[in-house]
Design an enzyme around this catalytic site. Structure first.
Site, PDB file in Angstrom:
ATOM      1  N   HIS A   1       0.888  -1.243   0.063  1.00  0.00           N
ATOM      2  CA  HIS A   1      -0.070  -0.023   0.109  1.00  0.00           C
ATOM      3  C   HIS A   1       0.702   1.285   0.162  1.00  0.00           C
ATOM      4  O   HIS A   1       0.397   2.459  -0.108  1.00  0.00           O
ATOM      5  CB  HIS A   1      -0.860  -0.070   1.242  1.00  0.00           C
ATOM      6  N   ASP A  34       3.458   9.421  -0.735  1.00  0.00           N
ATOM      7  CA  ASP A  34       2.358   8.588  -0.481  1.00  0.00           C
ATOM      8  C   ASP A  34       2.092   7.544  -1.369  1.00  0.00           C
ATOM      9  O   ASP A  34       1.990   7.776  -2.546  1.00  0.00           O
ATOM     10  CB  ASP A  34       0.954   9.554  -0.263  1.00  0.00           C
TER      11      ASP A  34
END
Ligand code: F6P
Length: 483
Positions: free
Chosen positions: A157, A364
């Site tokens: 992720h 991110d």
């Protein structure tokens, strides 16, 4: 097929309960609908000496949640230690924050091995395992060692950084070799996948062709699966949440003033300090925006036992208080700063109330807040997303106002532009982003990965499992651990 999903953090799935992190929020509806079993940490620890780990199973929609107490002796070294003080900073390109001892690494490997033993009880002939995130890089190798032949996939992720960053992680070669026991490894973006393949060919000296790596474990495919959200569900939450007391109170308190919103875990990768500096610069350069536009920054405390997070909490709290002291008035507070989490329904209502969503991480993986902010908008009068070019979401949401989170003045100007953008342009940008969101939902992400996992299982029977290189995590030829 009988799917077993594994992650460190799980969610019990109440829309009105605070949810930490995008992974848990994303997986929840998929487990509920697909009938998968979702295995994760209960948040409690146990003495770890039992032959078979204790698992508590409860139903979750069509699926089930299986909660596991992780071993107390290794939990700190695994979670605060190797996972979040070595891997997390490296994955987010902060090699300066890497701190890990040999014991942390061994604890990380012990917890991965412990989880593998716990998973055996869920194995059937038609089982496929799908492991999530950086907490369990070695879980596939542990399952293989226990004789599991079924498909095992892994999805990361977070970002996968440039080669030199991963090379800064102690024991990186041993660990990433272990990752190659997975059949399929999924990444959020092309760049992450390329970085991983680059690492494997240059650091591990392994052949890579068309995303397939050949190693002592057999063949592994690396591919890109950008994660999405349940767009319609989130839009529905947002429409309904406008009458929620907390959302109504926020709206009333604004009294016509414009609002920008930031929602993050309090993490150094999220760029919260630079965001506050950008608002400071904006109010200094454009005093007409004083009293007419404020910021609501929700920063949910996270990993507080780690020094870097403690330092960040103090830094951001001080910055907010400086900026409020500088620009505030007796009847106006520029930044409302909240250190707590909110359930998804209220969050959706808060997003819809704000004219600007500011998502400005330094690094991110995807950032689902960006996607949720867009999905929560009112089609007739949508807000504007200001998005860091270093969030994975920027690849798809290129109709957002894209910023460099290191350029404070540039961000200040862009936030001011967002606050004053005419309706026609807001609608055009929002509609373009909604097309992208609808084209890559969480349902599609889940189905694509599972389908490819079923297609990608390679014949491992002829492949030797052991590496010839010396390891810190030694095993006997029989597969039993030495220590
Ligand atoms: O970014 C990946 C992720 O798993 C997110 O889902 C979550 O924000 C974070 O990492 C994990 O956070 P925590 O340490 O609170 O479980």
């Amino acid at each position: 097929m009988n799917l077993v999903v594994v992650s460190n953090r799980i969610s019990r799935g109440k829309a009105n309960e605070p949810m930490t992190g995008g992974l848990a929020a994303a997986l929840l509806p998929m487990v509920e609908k697909s009938g998968a079993i979702w295995v994760g940490s209960s948040g409690q620890v146990c003495d770890g000496n039992r032959a078979e780990p204790l698992v508590e199973v409860e139903s979750l929609g069509a699926g089930a949640l299986a909660l596991l107490d992780l071993p107390a002796a290794h939990y700190g070294g695994y979670y605060e230690g190797f996972a979040n003080s070595a891997l997390w900073p490296a994955l987010h390109s902060r090699a300066d924050l890497i701190r890990a001892t040999r014991e942390d690494y061994l604890s990380y490997r012990e917890v991965n091995a412990f989880m593998a033993r716990a998973l055996l009880r869920f194995r059937k002939d038609d089982t496929a395992f799908w492991v999530q995130d950086y907490h369990f890089l070695a879980l596939g190798a542990e399952l293989r060692e226990l004789g599991v032949k079924q498909p095992i996939g892994f999805f990361l992720h977070t970002p996968w950084p440039a080669r030199a960053l991963m090379a800064g992680v102690p024991h990186h070669r041993e660990l990433i070799q272990a990752m190659l026991a997975y059949d399929l490894i999924g990444f959020q973006t092309e760049e992450d996948c390329e970085n991983f393949l680059g690492y494997v060919s240059s650091e591990l000296d392994l052949p890579v062709h068309d995303g397939i790596i050949v190693s002592q474990h057999g063949r592994t495919r690396a591919a890109v699966f950008p994660i999405g959200i349940d767009v319609e569900k989130f839009a529905d939450f947002a429409a309904k949440a406008s009458s929620h007391p907390e959302v109504s109170r926020l709206r009333r308190s604004l009294d016509g003033e414009k609002l920008a919103i930031g929602v993050d875990r309090l993490d150094y990768s999220k760029g919260i300090a630079n965001r506050i500096r950008a608002f400071d610069a904006m109010w200094t350069e454009q005093p007409s925006l004083l009293r007419t536009a404020s910021l609501l920054q929700i920063a949910t405390p996270s990993r507080g036992a780690i020094e870097a997070y403690g330092n960040l909490q103090s830094e951001v709290a001080k910055l907010v208080s400086d900026v409020n002291g500088r620009h505030g008035e007796v009847d106006w507070t520029p930044i409302r700063y909240l250190n707590k989490g909110f359930g998804q329904t209220v969050l959706a209502g808060l997003y819809r109330t704000a004219q600007v969503g500011v998502v400005t991480p330094l690094q991110d993986g995807m950032n689902l807040v960006a996607k949720e902010y867009v999905a929560a908008q009112n089609a007739a009068d949508p807000g504007v997303l200001v998005l860091s070019k270093f969030a994975g979401a920027a690849n798809e949401l290129d109709a957002a106002l894209i910023v460099n989170p290191h350029d404070i003045d540039g961000m200040a100007r862009t936030i001011a532009t967002a606050l004053t953008m005419p309706l026609v342009e807001r609608r055009m940008r929002w509609e373009a982003m909604m097309v992208k969101l609808r084209g890559g939902t969480i349902q599609q992400w889940f189905a694509d990965f599972v389908e490819q996992l079923q297609d990608t299982q390679f014949d491992r029977s002829a492949m030797p499992l052991m590496s010839d290189t010396p390891t810190l995590w030694p095993r006997r030829a029989s597969g039993a651990r030495i220590h």
